[in-house]
Design a protein around this motif. Structure first.
Motif, PDB file in Angstrom:
ATOM      1  N   TRP A 165    -101.148  20.817 -35.032  1.00 13.98           N
ATOM      2  CA  TRP A 165    -100.735  21.431 -34.336  1.00 13.98           C
ATOM      3  C   TRP A 165    -102.084  21.568 -33.642  1.00 13.98           C
ATOM      4  O   TRP A 165    -103.514  21.958 -33.368  1.00 13.98           O
ATOM      5  CB  TRP A 165    -100.638  23.404 -35.114  1.00 13.98           C
ATOM      6  CG  TRP A 165     -99.510  23.151 -35.974  1.00 13.98           C
ATOM      7  CD1 TRP A 165     -99.280  22.569 -36.971  1.00 13.98           C
ATOM      8  CD2 TRP A 165     -97.893  23.175 -34.899  1.00 13.98           C
ATOM      9  NE1 TRP A 165     -97.703  23.185 -37.544  1.00 13.98           N
ATOM     10  CE2 TRP A 165     -96.833  23.415 -35.833  1.00 13.98           C
ATOM     11  CE3 TRP A 165     -97.350  23.333 -33.549  1.00 13.98           C
ATOM     12  CZ2 TRP A 165     -95.734  22.932 -35.430  1.00 13.98           C
ATOM     13  CZ3 TRP A 165     -96.620  24.458 -33.529  1.00 13.98           C
ATOM     14  CH2 TRP A 165     -95.219  23.977 -34.611  1.00 13.98           C
ATOM     15  N   VAL A 166    -102.500  21.967 -31.736  1.00 13.94           N
ATOM     16  CA  VAL A 166    -103.354  22.317 -31.307  1.00 13.94           C
ATOM     17  C   VAL A 166    -102.432  23.084 -30.375  1.00 13.94           C
ATOM     18  O   VAL A 166    -101.539  23.630 -30.270  1.00 13.94           O
ATOM     19  CB  VAL A 166    -102.946  21.007 -29.961  1.00 13.94           C
ATOM     20  CG1 VAL A 166    -103.576  19.976 -31.482  1.00 13.94           C
ATOM     21  CG2 VAL A 166    -102.270  20.990 -29.103  1.00 13.94           C
ATOM     22  N   ASP A 167    -103.963  23.904 -30.180  1.00 10.28           N
ATOM     23  CA  ASP A 167    -103.860  25.118 -28.708  1.00 10.28           C
ATOM     24  C   ASP A 167    -102.948  25.196 -27.925  1.00 10.28           C
ATOM     25  O   ASP A 167    -103.582  24.079 -26.832  1.00 10.28           O
ATOM     26  CB  ASP A 167    -105.380  25.666 -28.812  1.00 10.28           C
ATOM     27  CG  ASP A 167    -105.273  27.100 -27.949  1.00 10.28           C
ATOM     28  OD1 ASP A 167    -104.458  27.340 -27.586  1.00 10.28           O
ATOM     29  OD2 ASP A 167    -106.235  27.260 -28.300  1.00 10.28           O
ATOM     30  N   ALA A 168    -102.298  25.617 -27.134  1.00 14.04           N
ATOM     31  CA  ALA A 168    -101.253  25.367 -26.626  1.00 14.04           C
ATOM     32  C   ALA A 168    -101.952  25.721 -25.090  1.00 14.04           C
ATOM     33  O   ALA A 168    -100.982  25.068 -23.935  1.00 14.04           O
ATOM     34  CB  ALA A 168     -99.973  26.230 -26.691  1.00 14.04           C
ATOM     35  N   ALA A 169    -102.724  26.155 -24.570  1.00 20.00           N
ATOM     36  CA  ALA A 169    -103.627  26.904 -24.143  1.00 20.00           C
ATOM     37  C   ALA A 169    -104.428  25.270 -22.912  1.00 20.00           C
ATOM     38  O   ALA A 169    -104.070  25.400 -21.802  1.00 20.00           O
ATOM     39  CB  ALA A 169    -104.670  27.688 -24.059  1.00 20.00           C
ATOM     40  N   THR A 170    -103.696  23.964 -24.094  1.00 20.08           N
ATOM     41  CA  THR A 170    -105.278  23.284 -24.155  1.00 20.08           C
ATOM     42  C   THR A 170    -103.617  22.229 -22.709  1.00 20.08           C
ATOM     43  O   THR A 170    -104.475  20.887 -22.830  1.00 20.08           O
ATOM     44  CB  THR A 170    -105.432  22.814 -25.060  1.00 20.08           C
ATOM     45  OG1 THR A 170    -104.315  22.686 -25.557  1.00 20.08           O
ATOM     46  CG2 THR A 170    -106.487  23.248 -25.396  1.00 20.08           C
ATOM     47  N   THR A 171    -102.419  22.947 -23.142  1.00 22.80           N
ATOM     48  CA  THR A 171    -101.939  21.599 -22.530  1.00 22.80           C
ATOM     49  C   THR A 171    -101.527  21.635 -20.822  1.00 22.80           C
ATOM     50  O   THR A 171    -101.041  21.247 -19.720  1.00 22.80           O
ATOM     51  CB  THR A 171     -99.772  22.075 -22.881  1.00 22.80           C
ATOM     52  OG1 THR A 171     -99.594  23.777 -22.087  1.00 22.80           O
ATOM     53  CG2 THR A 171     -99.913  21.709 -24.331  1.00 22.80           C
ATOM     54  N   ILE A 225     -98.370  38.829 -27.029  1.00 21.16           N
ATOM     55  CA  ILE A 225     -99.640  37.953 -27.010  1.00 21.16           C
ATOM     56  C   ILE A 225     -98.352  36.630 -25.588  1.00 21.16           C
ATOM     57  O   ILE A 225     -97.796  36.162 -26.432  1.00 21.16           O
ATOM     58  CB  ILE A 225    -100.047  37.310 -28.027  1.00 21.16           C
ATOM     59  CG1 ILE A 225    -101.328  35.812 -27.497  1.00 21.16           C
ATOM     60  CG2 ILE A 225     -99.075  36.583 -28.887  1.00 21.16           C
ATOM     61  CD1 ILE A 225    -102.167  35.306 -28.291  1.00 21.16           C
ATOM     62  N   SER A 226     -99.264  35.770 -24.714  1.00 21.96           N
ATOM     63  CA  SER A 226     -99.473  35.835 -23.992  1.00 21.96           C
ATOM     64  C   SER A 226     -99.979  33.976 -23.423  1.00 21.96           C
ATOM     65  O   SER A 226    -101.317  34.493 -23.272  1.00 21.96           O
ATOM     66  CB  SER A 226     -98.740  36.173 -22.519  1.00 21.96           C
ATOM     67  OG  SER A 226     -97.928  38.098 -22.726  1.00 21.96           O
ATOM     68  N   VAL A 227     -99.363  32.289 -22.837  1.00 20.19           N
ATOM     69  CA  VAL A 227     -99.977  32.064 -22.832  1.00 20.19           C
ATOM     70  C   VAL A 227     -99.225  30.968 -21.990  1.00 20.19           C
ATOM     71  O   VAL A 227     -98.360  30.855 -21.530  1.00 20.19           O
ATOM     72  CB  VAL A 227    -101.165  31.040 -23.390  1.00 20.19           C
ATOM     73  CG1 VAL A 227     -99.864  29.782 -24.648  1.00 20.19           C
ATOM     74  CG2 VAL A 227    -101.943  30.639 -23.508  1.00 20.19           C
ATOM     75  N   ALA A 228    -100.219  30.291 -21.179  1.00 22.32           N
ATOM     76  CA  ALA A 228     -99.426  29.932 -20.071  1.00 22.32           C
ATOM     77  C   ALA A 228     -99.217  28.238 -20.292  1.00 22.32           C
ATOM     78  O   ALA A 228    -100.666  27.653 -20.958  1.00 22.32           O
ATOM     79  CB  ALA A 228    -100.232  29.499 -18.081  1.00 22.32           C
ATOM     80  N   ILE A 229     -98.193  27.795 -20.730  1.00 26.72           N
ATOM     81  CA  ILE A 229     -97.888  26.365 -20.573  1.00 26.72           C
ATOM     82  C   ILE A 229     -97.508  25.109 -19.701  1.00 26.72           C
ATOM     83  O   ILE A 229     -97.011  25.451 -18.753  1.00 26.72           O
ATOM     84  CB  ILE A 229     -97.101  26.660 -22.294  1.00 26.72           C
ATOM     85  CG1 ILE A 229     -95.816  26.488 -21.347  1.00 26.72           C
ATOM     86  CG2 ILE A 229     -97.445  26.269 -22.975  1.00 26.72           C
ATOM     87  CD1 ILE A 229     -94.491  25.661 -21.609  1.00 26.72           C
ATOM     88  N   CYS A 230     -97.807  24.220 -20.258  1.00 24.13           N
ATOM     89  CA  CYS A 230     -97.306  22.961 -19.198  1.00 24.13           C
ATOM     90  C   CYS A 230     -96.092  21.657 -19.304  1.00 24.13           C
ATOM     91  O   CYS A 230     -95.612  21.095 -18.179  1.00 24.13           O
ATOM     92  CB  CYS A 230     -98.386  22.543 -18.480  1.00 24.13           C
ATOM     93  SG  CYS A 230     -99.690  23.533 -16.799  1.00 24.13           S
ATOM     94  N   HIS A 231     -96.183  21.919 -20.779  1.00 21.17           N
ATOM     95  CA  HIS A 231     -94.813  20.597 -21.183  1.00 21.17           C
ATOM     96  C   HIS A 231     -94.263  21.295 -22.174  1.00 21.17           C
ATOM     97  O   HIS A 231     -95.222  22.094 -23.187  1.00 21.17           O
ATOM     98  CB  HIS A 231     -95.628  19.362 -21.871  1.00 21.17           C
ATOM     99  CG  HIS A 231     -96.732  19.195 -22.386  1.00 21.17           C
ATOM    100  ND1 HIS A 231     -95.997  18.773 -23.928  1.00 21.17           N
ATOM    101  CD2 HIS A 231     -97.581  18.966 -22.589  1.00 21.17           C
ATOM    102  CE1 HIS A 231     -96.937  18.599 -24.918  1.00 21.17           C
ATOM    103  NE2 HIS A 231     -98.287  19.050 -23.569  1.00 21.17           N
ATOM    104  N   LEU A 232     -93.337  20.891 -22.445  1.00 22.89           N
ATOM    105  CA  LEU A 232     -92.465  20.837 -23.992  1.00 22.89           C
ATOM    106  C   LEU A 232     -93.057  20.368 -25.098  1.00 22.89           C
ATOM    107  O   LEU A 232     -92.573  19.216 -24.845  1.00 22.89           O
ATOM    108  CB  LEU A 232     -90.624  22.136 -23.697  1.00 22.89           C
ATOM    109  CG  LEU A 232     -90.157  22.236 -21.940  1.00 22.89           C
ATOM    110  CD1 LEU A 232     -88.922  22.281 -21.994  1.00 22.89           C
ATOM    111  CD2 LEU A 232     -91.203  23.619 -22.385  1.00 22.89           C
TER     112      LEU A 232
END
Length: 208
Positions: free
Chosen positions: A155-161, A177-184
């Motif tokens: 498991w890694v921080d989704a913010a780092t995608t 809580i919200s965060v931008a992600i770039c892959h699924l």
């Protein structure tokens, strides 16, 4: 004889039917002549088709009435063919060291013409918002909440995608809580649990 329903990942038990009618997870009955008992399960997966030129806001509500929202902006999907997105709860996951599981975990997959697109990469950031309850925190601080993504081995921080990494938006009023992600991939919400320290109590000795 006792039968217990055991739904798989992404499903919930709905009812027993046939010679036994019940909505209880377990039923006990006397086995006599030939009997037919059917367990019915309902999938929790949600399917949404998204037009790349339009984008969409996908909403998924769990059994506790907490909502997970995925905002896909126009232009985030490559090509012109619509993609089907499938959201599936995945149940308990083992948290990374030092973190606690909040009960929120799911997979988000993309399909093109019925074919899975593993680890689909977006052209623009997509925002995930997870709503939680105070009970989900288990005494932990909302400031320590992290949305994490499974990279195939950890498991890694989704913010780092995304590059550069995304910034979390925390709303302690709406418990979200919200965060931008770039892959699924698979996602889960973790929190740093409250540490309870027991200190010794010293009492004075009174001699008479």
């Amino acid at each position: 004889v006792t039968l217990t329903a055991a739904p798989g990942s992404g499903a919930v038990f709905e009812r027993w039917s046939g010679d036994v009618a019940s909505t209880s997870g377990s039923v006990t009955f006397v086995l006599g002549s030939s009997q037919t008992i059917t367990a019915t399960f309902r999938t929790l997966s949600t399917h949404n088709t998204v037009n790349p030129a339009v984008g969409a806001t996908l909403n998924f509500t769990d059994t506790k009435n907490n909502r997970t929202t995925v905002v896909i902006p126009a232009g985030a999907i490559s090509g012109t063919a619509p993609l089907e997105f499938v959201f599936t709860p995945i149940g308990f996951v083992v948290p990374p060291g030092g973190l606690g599981f909040t009960g929120h975990s799911f997979s988000l997959e993309a399909f093109l013409n019925g074919e899975l697109q593993p680890g689909y990469q977006f052209l623009q950031p997509v925002t995930i918002t997870i709503q939680y309850s105070d009970a989900d925190l288990n005494g932990g601080s909302e400031a320590s909440l992290l949305i994490m993504i499974w990279n195939g081995s950890a498991w890694v921080d989704a913010a780092t995608t995304c590059s550069p990494p995304s910034t979390y938006q925390r709303n302690t009023v709406s418990n979200s809580i919200s965060v931008a992600i770039c892959h699924l991939s698979q996602y889960a919400l973790f929190v740093t649990p409250r540490i309870v320290t027991n200190y010794p109590l010293y009492l004075p000795i009174i001699r008479r």
